[in-house]
Design a protein around this motif. Structure first.
Motif, PDB file in Angstrom:
ATOM      1  N   ALA A   1       0.832  -1.210   0.000  1.00 10.06           N
ATOM      2  CA  ALA A   1       0.000   0.000   0.000  1.00 10.06           C
ATOM      3  C   ALA A   1       0.865   1.257   0.000  1.00 10.06           C
ATOM      4  CB  ALA A   1      -0.926   0.006   1.214  1.00 10.06           C
ATOM      5  N   MET A   2       1.946   1.255   0.790  1.00  9.05           N
ATOM      6  CA  MET A   2       2.824   2.423   0.842  1.00  9.05           C
ATOM      7  C   MET A   2       3.564   2.606  -0.481  1.00  9.05           C
ATOM      8  SD  MET A   2       2.333   3.895   3.705  1.00  9.05           S
ATOM      9  CE  MET A   2       0.646   3.372   3.389  1.00  9.05           C
ATOM     10  N   MET A   3       3.969   1.500  -1.107  1.00 14.92           N
ATOM     11  CA  MET A   3       4.660   1.623  -2.385  1.00 14.92           C
ATOM     12  C   MET A   3       3.720   2.129  -3.471  1.00 14.92           C
ATOM     13  SD  MET A   3       7.794   1.228  -1.940  1.00 14.92           S
ATOM     14  CE  MET A   3       8.138   1.470  -3.675  1.00 14.92           C
ATOM     15  N   ASP A   4       2.445   1.741  -3.401  1.00 18.40           N
ATOM     16  CA  ASP A   4       1.472   2.305  -4.344  1.00 18.40           C
ATOM     17  C   ASP A   4       1.358   3.814  -4.148  1.00 18.40           C
ATOM     18  OD1 ASP A   4       0.922  -0.122  -5.497  1.00 18.40           O
ATOM     19  OD2 ASP A   4      -0.879  -0.506  -4.296  1.00 18.40           O
ATOM     20  N   MET A   5       1.370   4.256  -2.881  1.00 18.07           N
ATOM     21  CA  MET A   5       1.300   5.678  -2.580  1.00 18.07           C
ATOM     22  C   MET A   5       2.554   6.400  -3.085  1.00 18.07           C
ATOM     23  SD  MET A   5       1.045   7.524   1.176  1.00 18.07           S
ATOM     24  CE  MET A   5      -0.541   6.797   1.535  1.00 18.07           C
ATOM     25  N   ILE A   6       3.702   5.785  -2.874  1.00 16.08           N
ATOM     26  CA  ILE A   6       4.964   6.393  -3.305  1.00 16.08           C
ATOM     27  C   ILE A   6       5.023   6.474  -4.833  1.00 16.08           C
ATOM     28  CG2 ILE A   6       7.451   5.941  -3.465  1.00 16.08           C
ATOM     29  CD1 ILE A   6       7.297   4.949  -0.534  1.00 16.08           C
ATOM     30  N   ARG A   7       4.561   5.430  -5.510  1.00 12.57           N
ATOM     31  CA  ARG A   7       4.537   5.471  -6.979  1.00 12.57           C
ATOM     32  C   ARG A   7       3.640   6.603  -7.476  1.00 12.57           C
ATOM     33  NH1 ARG A   7       4.692  -0.239  -6.169  1.00 12.57           N
ATOM     34  NH2 ARG A   7       6.492  -1.214  -7.218  1.00 12.57           N
ATOM     35  N   ASP A   8       2.502   6.780  -6.812  1.00 12.43           N
ATOM     36  CA  ASP A   8       1.600   7.870  -7.189  1.00 12.43           C
ATOM     37  C   ASP A   8       2.264   9.228  -6.955  1.00 12.43           C
ATOM     38  OD1 ASP A   8      -0.383   6.150  -7.988  1.00 12.43           O
ATOM     39  OD2 ASP A   8      -1.519   6.271  -6.121  1.00 12.43           O
TER      40      ASP A   8
ATOM     41  N   THR B   1       4.113  14.631  10.762  1.00 13.44           N
ATOM     42  CA  THR B   1       5.097  15.596  11.253  1.00 13.44           C
ATOM     43  C   THR B   1       5.905  16.255  10.142  1.00 13.44           C
ATOM     44  OG1 THR B   1       6.711  13.817  11.521  1.00 13.44           O
ATOM     45  CG2 THR B   1       5.365  14.352  13.438  1.00 13.44           C
ATOM     46  N   PHE B   2       5.549  16.074   8.879  1.00 13.20           N
ATOM     47  CA  PHE B   2       6.407  16.606   7.825  1.00 13.20           C
ATOM     48  C   PHE B   2       5.586  17.075   6.636  1.00 13.20           C
ATOM     49  CE2 PHE B   2       6.234  11.945   7.558  1.00 13.20           C
ATOM     50  CZ  PHE B   2       5.699  11.766   6.293  1.00 13.20           C
ATOM     51  N   VAL B   3       6.238  17.871   5.787  1.00 12.29           N
ATOM     52  CA  VAL B   3       5.623  18.358   4.556  1.00 12.29           C
ATOM     53  C   VAL B   3       5.856  17.325   3.467  1.00 12.29           C
ATOM     54  CG1 VAL B   3       5.583  20.212   2.868  1.00 12.29           C
ATOM     55  CG2 VAL B   3       6.041  20.726   5.260  1.00 12.29           C
ATOM     56  N   THR B   4       4.793  16.932   2.802  1.00 10.04           N
ATOM     57  CA  THR B   4       4.917  15.880   1.789  1.00 10.04           C
ATOM     58  C   THR B   4       5.230  16.449   0.413  1.00 10.04           C
ATOM     59  OG1 THR B   4       2.577  15.902   1.147  1.00 10.04           O
ATOM     60  CG2 THR B   4       3.198  14.514   3.029  1.00 10.04           C
ATOM     61  N   LEU B   5       5.696  15.564  -0.447  1.00  4.12           N
ATOM     62  CA  LEU B   5       5.895  15.915  -1.854  1.00  4.12           C
ATOM     63  C   LEU B   5       4.595  16.432  -2.446  1.00  4.12           C
ATOM     64  CD1 LEU B   5       7.585  13.661  -4.539  1.00  4.12           C
ATOM     65  CD2 LEU B   5       5.302  14.550  -4.908  1.00  4.12           C
ATOM     66  N   ARG B   6       3.512  15.760  -2.135  1.00  3.71           N
ATOM     67  CA  ARG B   6       2.206  16.143  -2.677  1.00  3.71           C
ATOM     68  C   ARG B   6       1.828  17.554  -2.229  1.00  3.71           C
ATOM     69  NH1 ARG B   6      -1.763  13.241  -5.194  1.00  3.71           N
ATOM     70  NH2 ARG B   6      -0.395  11.423  -5.033  1.00  3.71           N
ATOM     71  N   ASP B   7       2.136  17.901  -0.976  1.00  3.80           N
ATOM     72  CA  ASP B   7       1.857  19.257  -0.488  1.00  3.80           C
ATOM     73  C   ASP B   7       2.521  20.305  -1.376  1.00  3.80           C
ATOM     74  OD1 ASP B   7       0.470  18.299   1.746  1.00  3.80           O
ATOM     75  OD2 ASP B   7       2.287  18.200   2.964  1.00  3.80           O
ATOM     76  N   VAL B   8       3.801  20.057  -1.688  1.00  2.00           N
ATOM     77  CA  VAL B   8       4.576  21.028  -2.460  1.00  2.00           C
ATOM     78  C   VAL B   8       4.068  21.118  -3.893  1.00  2.00           C
ATOM     79  CG1 VAL B   8       6.870  21.603  -3.314  1.00  2.00           C
ATOM     80  CG2 VAL B   8       6.610  20.681  -1.007  1.00  2.00           C
TER      81      VAL B   8
ATOM     82  N   LEU C   1       5.514   9.862  -6.939  1.00  2.00           N
ATOM     83  CA  LEU C   1       6.558  10.032  -7.943  1.00  2.00           C
ATOM     84  C   LEU C   1       5.966  10.392  -9.299  1.00  2.00           C
ATOM     85  CD1 LEU C   1       8.938   7.060  -7.059  1.00  2.00           C
ATOM     86  CD2 LEU C   1       9.365   9.486  -6.684  1.00  2.00           C
ATOM     87  N   LYS C   2       4.865   9.743  -9.638  1.00  2.00           N
ATOM     88  CA  LYS C   2       4.209  10.047 -10.916  1.00  2.00           C
ATOM     89  C   LYS C   2       3.737  11.487 -10.948  1.00  2.00           C
ATOM     90  CE  LYS C   2       0.702   8.235 -14.076  1.00  2.00           C
ATOM     91  NZ  LYS C   2      -0.355   7.203 -14.278  1.00  2.00           N
ATOM     92  N   MET C   3       3.259  11.980  -9.812  1.00  2.00           N
ATOM     93  CA  MET C   3       2.821  13.372  -9.714  1.00  2.00           C
ATOM     94  C   MET C   3       3.978  14.327 -10.007  1.00  2.00           C
ATOM     95  SD  MET C   3       0.918  15.076  -6.442  1.00  2.00           S
ATOM     96  CE  MET C   3      -0.049  16.587  -6.600  1.00  2.00           C
ATOM     97  N   LEU C   4       5.187  13.887  -9.663  1.00  2.00           N
ATOM     98  CA  LEU C   4       6.387  14.693  -9.887  1.00  2.00           C
ATOM     99  C   LEU C   4       7.003  14.430 -11.257  1.00  2.00           C
ATOM    100  CD1 LEU C   4       8.173  16.730  -8.280  1.00  2.00           C
ATOM    101  CD2 LEU C   4       9.532  14.777  -7.516  1.00  2.00           C
ATOM    102  N   GLY C   5       6.439  13.471 -11.985  1.00  2.00           N
ATOM    103  CA  GLY C   5       6.976  13.142 -13.302  1.00  2.00           C
ATOM    104  C   GLY C   5       8.137  12.173 -13.264  1.00  2.00           C
ATOM    105  N   VAL C   6       8.215  11.372 -12.200  1.00  2.00           N
ATOM    106  CA  VAL C   6       9.315  10.422 -12.041  1.00  2.00           C
ATOM    107  C   VAL C   6       8.788   9.005 -12.232  1.00  2.00           C
ATOM    108  CG1 VAL C   6      11.031   9.472 -10.452  1.00  2.00           C
ATOM    109  CG2 VAL C   6      10.568  11.930 -10.459  1.00  2.00           C
ATOM    110  N   GLU C   7       9.404   8.276 -13.148  1.00  2.00           N
ATOM    111  CA  GLU C   7       9.054   6.874 -13.365  1.00  2.00           C
ATOM    112  C   GLU C   7      10.313   6.028 -13.313  1.00  2.00           C
ATOM    113  OE1 GLU C   7       6.520   5.935 -16.612  1.00  2.00           O
ATOM    114  OE2 GLU C   7       5.222   7.688 -16.324  1.00  2.00           O
ATOM    115  N   MET C   8      10.271   4.984 -12.519  1.00  2.00           N
ATOM    116  CA  MET C   8      11.420   4.101 -12.343  1.00  2.00           C
ATOM    117  C   MET C   8      11.407   2.973 -13.369  1.00  2.00           C
ATOM    118  SD  MET C   8      13.275   5.218  -9.870  1.00  2.00           S
ATOM    119  CE  MET C   8      13.139   6.476  -8.586  1.00  2.00           C
ATOM    120  N   ASP C   9      12.600   2.517 -13.739  1.00  2.00           N
ATOM    121  CA  ASP C   9      12.719   1.344 -14.587  1.00  2.00           C
ATOM    122  C   ASP C   9      12.646   0.063 -13.768  1.00  2.00           C
ATOM    123  OD1 ASP C   9      13.194   2.841 -16.993  1.00  2.00           O
ATOM    124  OD2 ASP C   9      15.239   3.205 -16.273  1.00  2.00           O
ATOM    125  N   ASN C  10      13.084   0.144 -12.518  1.00  2.00           N
ATOM    126  CA  ASN C  10      13.172  -1.076 -11.717  1.00  2.00           C
ATOM    127  C   ASN C  10      12.993  -0.767 -10.239  1.00  2.00           C
ATOM    128  OD1 ASN C  10      13.689  -3.914 -11.419  1.00  2.00           O
ATOM    129  ND2 ASN C  10      15.739  -3.428 -10.666  1.00  2.00           N
TER     130      ASN C  10
END
Length: 572
Positions: A239-246, A402-409, A248-257
């Motif tokens: 579930a957390m990796m699905d959130m992280i992938r989302d 306790t922190f500012v997220t990527l999504r916030d920014v 990253l995608k919001m930031l335009g980052v896609e991993m190969d592996n």
């Protein structure tokens, strides 16, 4: 076309001729001969240090070498004039036809600036690799942008790049995640969650608890950990990796592996890596010295299995197995990099947070040992980001805890602004991210200034199309400001190679700002000198004048592409 490389080839050819004529001794190395922009643009278009670096090995006066070389260079049709300055520096001015040819080349080719520097070498760039325990925060954001831009830069420079994410799902933090999620599972079943100290408090785990309720109902309420912990680990990590992938995608980052740390355990990979080091005579039983500084009260010497990392540049040898037989945190890291070596990468690049400085030498030592020094390893540390708004340090994100997220920014300023601003400082320098300033429409805001240059060109092209201007690739220069802009364009391939060699994508952002500055200067000069404006009353004159800004747009678009930023078609 790389104009600086072409002129350097001309210099080397001239030096070879001087050797053949006996003016220089045989056997000289020309490796350190460079052609670069002069420190002062008034001195010329390019400068070479050839005479200065060859004087000592040639046992000759640098000024004499410079004059002989200048005479040969002056005979080439590309060279307009040659000046020997000081003790032996050579300044070159290029023929006007070179600059017009440069612009034509940029407009004729889709590959201007791309390089064969990498020669297809396989490079693994591992970045982000945030623990799968929650959403990505602003610190991860900078590492993600830096790593992604570096990967794109290396790809642009001719390397075969693999973008990789290392999932840290083998440590105790994932047990903590599972226990935190269990409390949200209890909450979903109508009970009050007991978020004890050390658990993850963020509301982002609420949906995970609800999903687990849908899967298990209330069947696990009151059950011992042994009946649910393993399943909850897997479910929560996914579930957390699905959130992280989302994110990253919001930031335009896609991993190969995506590489899972769990895959290293119970598969023999760790054992194989350590056996490889043992076969090289680099594993032994020993006792480490106490930590430097104040002696911990509970420290006592224990015999452990150690990696002789000092033989590969480390400060001290490193423990890989504890006295009780358990692997240290370093052992799976060794195995992971052993796997990279086995996959055939010629170079490994790790992007770490600033708090991982202690890992640099040990990881480089491990890669050196595992590959017999054949695989290069570079580790880049990314410093912290401080957020500001309304002149004050900015903190938010109750949802995260306790922190500012990527999504916030990204939701506040957009992915393009976020990415560009994150690359306006070198990775090992701290970065202040001011929400007000990054959206400011002024020269002081580099992302706006670069985008504005591109948007201005697009506006001119739209007006030219409406006026029926026939676009050709033959420019016409009438002013030094146009030559200045052409010079900056010529520097693009050189900057790409410098940035790729040094693994510094921020150089691309810096270059784009300088290019935009030269473009805006020419634009503003046209306000006072109508003959410099890109759109003229005469359609043929407009066609010739538009070629240069079109070339600027080509290079800005390419540079922004490396940074992962979409070029602006208009400013709003």
């Amino acid at each position: 076309m790389n104009l600086f490389a072409d002129i350097r080839s001309l210099v080397i050819t001239s030096l070879d001729a001087m050797v053949a004529e006996g003016a220089l001794p045989e056997g000289l190395s020309f490796a350190n001969v460079a052609v670069e922009p002069p420190r002062d643009a008034l001195h010329g278009d390019m400068a070479t240090n050839a005479a200065m670096v060859l004087a000592k090995p040639a046992k000759s006066n640098p000024r004499a070498i410079a004059q002989a070389l200048a005479d040969k260079l002056a005979a080439d049709p590309w060279i307009d004039s040659v000046d020997v300055a000081g003790p032996g520096f050579i300044n070159l001015r290029l023929n006007a036809s070179v600059w017009t040819g440069l612009v034509e080349t940029i407009l004729d080719q889709d590959t201007f600036g791309q390089s064969t520097l990498g020669a297809g070498k396989k490079v693994n760039v591992e970045y982000v690799s945030a623990n799968p325990t929650g959403p990505m925060h602003v610190g991860h954001t900078r590492g993600a942008v830096f790593g992604d831009a570096l990967a794109s830069l290396l790809d642009y420079a001719g390397y075969d790049v693999t973008r990789e994410y290392y999932i840290n799902d083998g440590g105790g933090q994932v047990d903590t995640l599972a226990r935190s999620v269990f409390e949200r599972y209890r909450e979903a079943n109508g009970l009050s969650p007991e978020i004890a100290e050390g658990l993850y408090p963020g509301d982002y785990l609420v949906p995970v608890g609800e999903a687990l309720k849908e899967k298990y109902g209330d069947s696990l309420i009151g059950k011992p950990e042994s009946e649910w912990l393993a399943d909850f680990r897997v479910f929560s990590t996914d579930a957390m990796m699905d959130m992280i992938r989302d994110d990253l995608k919001m930031l335009g980052v896609e991993m190969d592996n995506f590489f899972s740390e769990k895959a290293l355990y119970d598969t023999g990979l760790i054992e194989s890596a350590i056996a490889e080091l043992k076969d090289k005579g680099l594993i032994y039983r020993g006792t480490l010295e106490p930590p430097k500084g104040q002696m911990p009260e509970d420290w006592e010497p224990r015999e452990q299995t150690l990696f002789k990392s000092t033989e590969h540049g480390d400060d001290v040898d490193r423990a890989i197995q504890k006295s009780d037989g358990a692997w240290t945190y370093f052992a799976p890291d060794i195995a992971y990099h052993y796997d990279k070596v086995q996959r055939g990468f010629d170079e490994i690049i790790d992007i770490f947070g600033a708090d991982h400085g202690g890992y640099v030498k040990r990881m480089k030592a491990a890669v050196s040992a595992l590959s017999d020094g054949k695989v290069a390893c570079d580790i880049k540390l990314v410093q912290l980001v401080k957020l500001f708004k309304d002149g004050k340090e900015f903190k938010m994100s109750k949802r995260a805890g306790t922190f500012v997220t990527l999504r916030d920014v990204v939701e506040q300023v957009g992915a393009d602004v976020t990415r560009f601003v994150m690359l306006t400082r070198k990775n090992d320098a701290s970065l202040d991210f001011d929400f007000d300033k990054v959206l400011e429409q002024s020269k002081d805001n580099p992302v706006f200034y670069v985008q504005y240059a591109h948007a201005r060109v697009q506006s001119v092209l739209r007006k030219a199309a409406d006026a029926g201007v026939d676009l050709t690739n033959t420019p016409k220069f009438d002013d030094p400001a146009e030559i200045t802009l052409a010079r900056k364009l010529a520097d693009w391939p050189r900057q790409v190679e410098i940035a790729a060699k040094s693994h510094e994508p921020h150089r691309i952002a810096f270059y784009l700002y300088e290019l935009a500055s030269d473009f805006h200067a020419l634009w503003n000069k046209g306000n006072d000198k109508p003959e410099l404006r890109f759109l003229q009353d005469d359609l043929a004159a407009s066609s010739a004048k538009i070629a240069l800004p079109r070339a600027v747009a080509v290079v800005i678009s390419a540079g922004l592409g490396i940074l992962g930023v979409t070029p602006a078609q208009e400013m709003r």
